[in-house]
Design a protein around this motif. Sequence first.
Motif, PDB file in Angstrom:
ATOM      1  N   UNK A  40      44.708  52.724  51.642  1.00 55.88           N
ATOM      2  CA  UNK A  40      43.749  52.608  50.470  1.00 55.88           C
ATOM      3  C   UNK A  40      43.825  51.249  49.576  1.00 55.88           C
ATOM      4  N   UNK A  41      42.596  50.709  49.639  1.00 56.89           N
ATOM      5  CA  UNK A  41      42.538  49.341  49.188  1.00 56.89           C
ATOM      6  C   UNK A  41      41.370  49.307  47.930  1.00 56.89           C
ATOM      7  N   UNK A  42      41.793  48.931  46.782  1.00 53.44           N
ATOM      8  CA  UNK A  42      41.142  48.660  45.606  1.00 53.44           C
ATOM      9  C   UNK A  42      40.781  47.123  45.645  1.00 53.44           C
ATOM     10  N   UNK A  43      39.595  46.642  45.896  1.00 49.85           N
ATOM     11  CA  UNK A  43      39.521  45.348  45.965  1.00 49.85           C
ATOM     12  C   UNK A  43      38.476  44.620  44.629  1.00 49.85           C
ATOM     13  N   UNK A  82      44.128  46.411  44.186  1.00 48.88           N
ATOM     14  CA  UNK A  82      45.637  47.422  44.422  1.00 48.88           C
ATOM     15  C   UNK A  82      45.583  47.911  45.808  1.00 48.88           C
ATOM     16  N   UNK A  83      46.665  48.062  46.533  1.00 47.64           N
ATOM     17  CA  UNK A  83      46.944  48.485  47.714  1.00 47.64           C
ATOM     18  C   UNK A  83      47.743  49.661  47.835  1.00 47.64           C
ATOM     19  N   UNK A  84      47.440  50.829  48.512  1.00 48.32           N
ATOM     20  CA  UNK A  84      48.489  51.873  48.760  1.00 48.32           C
ATOM     21  C   UNK A  84      48.649  51.915  50.268  1.00 48.32           C
ATOM     22  N   UNK A  85      49.683  51.481  50.720  1.00 44.98           N
ATOM     23  CA  UNK A  85      49.871  51.506  52.299  1.00 44.98           C
ATOM     24  C   UNK A  85      49.983  53.089  52.748  1.00 44.98           C
ATOM     25  N   UNK A  86      49.445  53.242  53.951  1.00 48.74           N
ATOM     26  CA  UNK A  86      49.323  54.811  54.506  1.00 48.74           C
ATOM     27  C   UNK A  86      50.658  55.341  54.273  1.00 48.74           C
ATOM     28  N   UNK A  87      50.693  56.474  53.911  1.00 49.94           N
ATOM     29  CA  UNK A  87      51.833  57.507  53.755  1.00 49.94           C
ATOM     30  C   UNK A  87      52.919  56.957  52.584  1.00 49.94           C
ATOM     31  N   UNK A  88      52.249  56.316  51.662  1.00 52.12           N
ATOM     32  CA  UNK A  88      53.472  55.784  50.520  1.00 52.12           C
ATOM     33  C   UNK A  88      52.753  56.286  49.352  1.00 52.12           C
ATOM     34  N   UNK A  89      53.914  56.382  48.198  1.00 49.18           N
ATOM     35  CA  UNK A  89      53.470  56.829  46.848  1.00 49.18           C
ATOM     36  C   UNK A  89      53.444  55.750  45.908  1.00 49.18           C
TER      37      UNK A  89
END
Length: 276
Positions: free
Chosen positions: A3-6, A23-30
Motif C-alpha cells: 500500500x502506497x499513499x502518495x 506513507x508506505x505499508x510493505x506487503x504483509x507488514x503492520x
Amino acid sequence: MQLDIESVSVDINGARLVRDIDLTVPAGRVVGLVGPNGSGKSTLLRCVYRALRPAAGTVRLDGEDLHALDARAGARRVAALPQESTPEFDFTVAEVVGMGRLPHQRGSALGRPSAKDTEVCRDALDRAGAGHLADRAFLTLSGGERQRVLIARAFAQQPRVLVLDEPTNHLDIAHQLEMLTLVREWRRPDTGHPVTVLTALHDLNLAAQYCDRLYVIRRGCIVASGPPDEVLTSDLLADVFGVRAHRVRHPETGALRLLFDRLPADAAVPVPARHE
C-alpha cells in the motif's frame, strides 16, 4: 500487496485536514498511525478504504490506483474496521459477518451464501473468538463483542489489505492483546500470505508492541516515521503529545515500554528530528 499513499491531501468543508502525506505499508507488514486527537488519522484512513476521495495525491495497491477500481474490486482488496460501524438494522451476528462475503458473490447469487461463504464466515467468527455469538442479535451485544464480530466480518472479506481505526476500542486488556495478535498473525486462507495492515492506535505501548513501523501525524502532517523504538523518543512525545515519557524495557522480552507523566507547564519542549 503493498500500500502506497502518495502526496495525499484531504479537504472537508473547505478545510484541509490532511496535507501532502506520503506513507508506505510493505506487503504483509503492520504499520501504525499515531497522533493526538484531531490530527487527521481517521481522515487519512477513510481515503484508504474509499469513504473519502483525496483532494490531491493517490492511494495505490501494488502500483494500481485504488480509487480507479470499481466498488466490488476495491472491496475484494481492502477491508476496513472504522471507529463507528454499527448496522442500522438488527441483523444476527452470522448475517453481519456474511456481509463480508458480498464482494465475492456475483449475479443472481448476490446475497445468497454458498457453502464456501458459510465455511469462511464460520472460520472468521471462530478466529475472532465469537463463534458462540453467531445466532445472537448484533444490537444486543456488548461493545467488545461487537468489535470482535466486526473484525470477523473483515476477515470473512478475505482482503489483501486491512485498515483498522482504533480496533481495540471497547475491548478489555486481554482482548486488546488477543485482537492485535490475531491481526498480526492472520493469513489469507486462500494463499497463506499475511495481510497488509494499516492501523490507527491511541495506545502507544500497543503500537510499539505490534507495529513494524510507525508514522506520527500532527495537524494533518507526518512529523516522524520509522521503527517504534526509534520514533517513540521522549523528545518527540513531549513535542507531539505534550507528555513526559519514560522509556523502559519489558523485564522478559526487552521490548520498549512507555510510562507517562504530565509535562510541567514551564517545561521547554524540544523539536524532534524527522525520522525517515
